[in-house]
Write an enzyme that holds these catalytic residues in place. Sequence first.
Site, short mmCIF file in Angstrom:
data_model
loop_
_atom_site.label_atom_id
_atom_site.label_comp_id
_atom_site.label_asym_id
_atom_site.label_seq_id
_atom_site.Cartn_x
_atom_site.Cartn_y
_atom_site.Cartn_z
N ALA A 1 -2.31 -7.73 1.10
CA ALA A 1 -3.39 -8.73 1.20
C ALA A 1 -4.25 -8.44 2.42
O ALA A 1 -3.74 -8.09 3.49
CB ALA A 1 -2.79 -10.13 1.30
N TYR B 1 -11.71 -5.66 11.82
CA TYR B 1 -10.94 -5.00 10.75
C TYR B 1 -10.28 -3.72 11.27
O TYR B 1 -9.10 -3.46 11.00
CB TYR B 1 -11.91 -4.70 9.60
CG TYR B 1 -11.29 -4.15 8.33
CD1 TYR B 1 -10.66 -4.99 7.41
CD2 TYR B 1 -11.38 -2.80 8.02
CE1 TYR B 1 -10.14 -4.49 6.23
CE2 TYR B 1 -10.86 -2.29 6.84
CZ TYR B 1 -10.24 -3.14 5.94
OH TYR B 1 -9.72 -2.64 4.76
N PRO C 1 -5.93 3.95 2.88
CA PRO C 1 -6.87 4.39 1.85
C PRO C 1 -8.29 4.51 2.41
O PRO C 1 -8.69 3.76 3.30
CB PRO C 1 -6.82 3.27 0.81
CG PRO C 1 -5.67 2.39 1.18
CD PRO C 1 -5.47 2.57 2.65
#
Length: 246
Positions: A88, A152, A182
């Site tokens: 999440a 982030y 990723p």
Amino acid sequence: MSRIALVTGGMGGLGEAICIKMAALDYTVVTTYSPGNTKHEAWLAAMKEAGYNFHAYECDVADYDSAARCIAQIEKEIGPVDVLVNNAGITRDMTFKKMDKIAWDAVMSTNLDSVFNMTKPVCDSMAERGWGRIINISSVNGQKGAFGQTNYSAAKAGMHGFTKALALEVARKGVTVNTISPGYIGTKMVMAIPQEVLDSKIIPQIPMARLGKPEEVAGLVAYLASEEAAFLTGANIAINGGQHMY
Ligand code: NDP
């Protein structure tokens, strides 16, 4: 009896592919949805229609008590978690000049506190049972930084510090802890970027000249969860089409 895999945020683009892959490998798959997510029943029904019998529990991964309640309920109703995929995550992008405390806190709590909140109630039990897999979904932007993503990038980089430290602590207990980072994956979130921006700004950064597929990340999760990956711990595995090498 099949192993239990808990994938947080399994109704999102990457999470769904991970749930499907784990189900194909005969795991009992459990996922979470945010409080206020009104689409979870429809998602479960659609998945059932497609042949997947997933379990879903409400959980705010950013909230310690909510995570603890969720894991307790899963253990009671399904069983102990063998594989935890901390997937999440959210973005609240803005330059640091514009970044307010709300955007900082939201991203840190959802993307990084969540890793503590979800891992804390399952880790001791994995160690006691002598087997476990903790897989943290980070990002290429935690490795290289990204404009407009101080929050982030910090949270995603922090995930890997957590991975390395915990990997050391549980290495002798049959529990591995790894990070996957990723690059751009063709989920709905990324596909919502206008095609001209994808073509002019994003794809040119990727040597393979394409977005990654959610299934490709799911395949890596499945490998890290497998018996074959028992000697692999504390790693940060990049899956980004060559966008960032280190
Ligand atoms: P999505 O936005 O499609 O899915 C995110 C998921 O996180 C949703 O299922 C959402 O659940 C869940 N979530 C968000 N906040 C909370 C919360 N407080 N409590 C519980 N669940 C929450 O994103 P992706 O599938 O694209 O991304 C998945 C992960 O992969 C993220 O960590 C992201 O940072 C990372 N990543 C993605 C990349 C990409 O290109 N897509 C690239 C690199 C990393 P709900 O809808 O119920 O709120």
